[in-house]
Scaffold this active site. Sequence first.
Site, PDB file in Angstrom:
ATOM      1  N   ASP A   1      15.496  26.996 -16.302  1.00  0.00           N
ATOM      2  CA  ASP A   1      16.288  28.175 -15.976  1.00  0.00           C
ATOM      3  C   ASP A   1      15.338  29.331 -15.641  1.00  0.00           C
ATOM      4  OD1 ASP A   1      18.634  29.906 -16.005  1.00  0.00           O
ATOM      5  OD2 ASP A   1      17.804  30.658 -17.900  1.00  0.00           O
TER       6      ASP A   1
ATOM      7  N   ASP B   1      16.106  33.278 -15.343  1.00  0.00           N
ATOM      8  CA  ASP B   1      16.204  34.535 -16.096  1.00  0.00           C
ATOM      9  C   ASP B   1      16.390  34.267 -17.590  1.00  0.00           C
ATOM     10  OD1 ASP B   1      16.129  35.605 -13.527  1.00  0.00           O
ATOM     11  OD2 ASP B   1      18.296  35.913 -13.434  1.00  0.00           O
TER      12      ASP B   1
HETATM   13 MG   LIG Z   1      19.077  32.296 -18.373  1.00  0.00          MG
END
Ligand SMILES: [Mg+2]
Length: 192
Positions: free
Chosen positions: A9, A11
Amino acid sequence: MPKAAAFIDRDGTLTAEVGYVNHPKRLRLLPRSAEAIRQLNAAGLAAVVTTNQTGVARGYFSEEVLHAVNDELVSQLKREGAHLDGIYVCPHHPTEGEPPFRARCDCRKPRPGLMLRAAAELGLDLAASTVVGDKPSDVLAARRVGARGVLVLTGYGLGEWEYRRDQFPVEPDHVAGDLLDAVEWILARRVE
Ligand SMILES: [Mg+2]
Ligand SMILES: [Zn+2]
């Protein structure tokens, strides 16, 4: 032979969770992220970013800005000797904004589309792979493609784990302090 991957992932996992990243200057690698990617590179695992970016569908930033932000990610990592094998983005939202980005897509995590597309394009072995993220949706996405799911405690992870774990749809296979801890877990349990 298909390669194992870490689907990471963006962010809150690879970079700091700062809300919508609507300018390349807002992008900040977390302190140990480059080292984590270097370790994946050295071990021969594919390092693939898989990220939901509803800011596109919501009209907060354009696809051009999204690409500029991801280019910034690639160059920040490159300066630190780390290489990504791919970046896969879901720009959609099921109800916000306008078509074509307002869509019930197959790629918004926890749906498996980003991982499936990356596996087909890059020749990846999903059953030997791991999804790493700071939300339960990342862990659920892992389960849906037959990969392992690791929750990191950066980004939203700490709050999710401390206060909301009783609502998780699936248990993480592992909970790691950050991405580097997650990568060390992945590499330690890898079957040659
Ligand atoms: Mg995230
Ligand atoms: Zn999508």
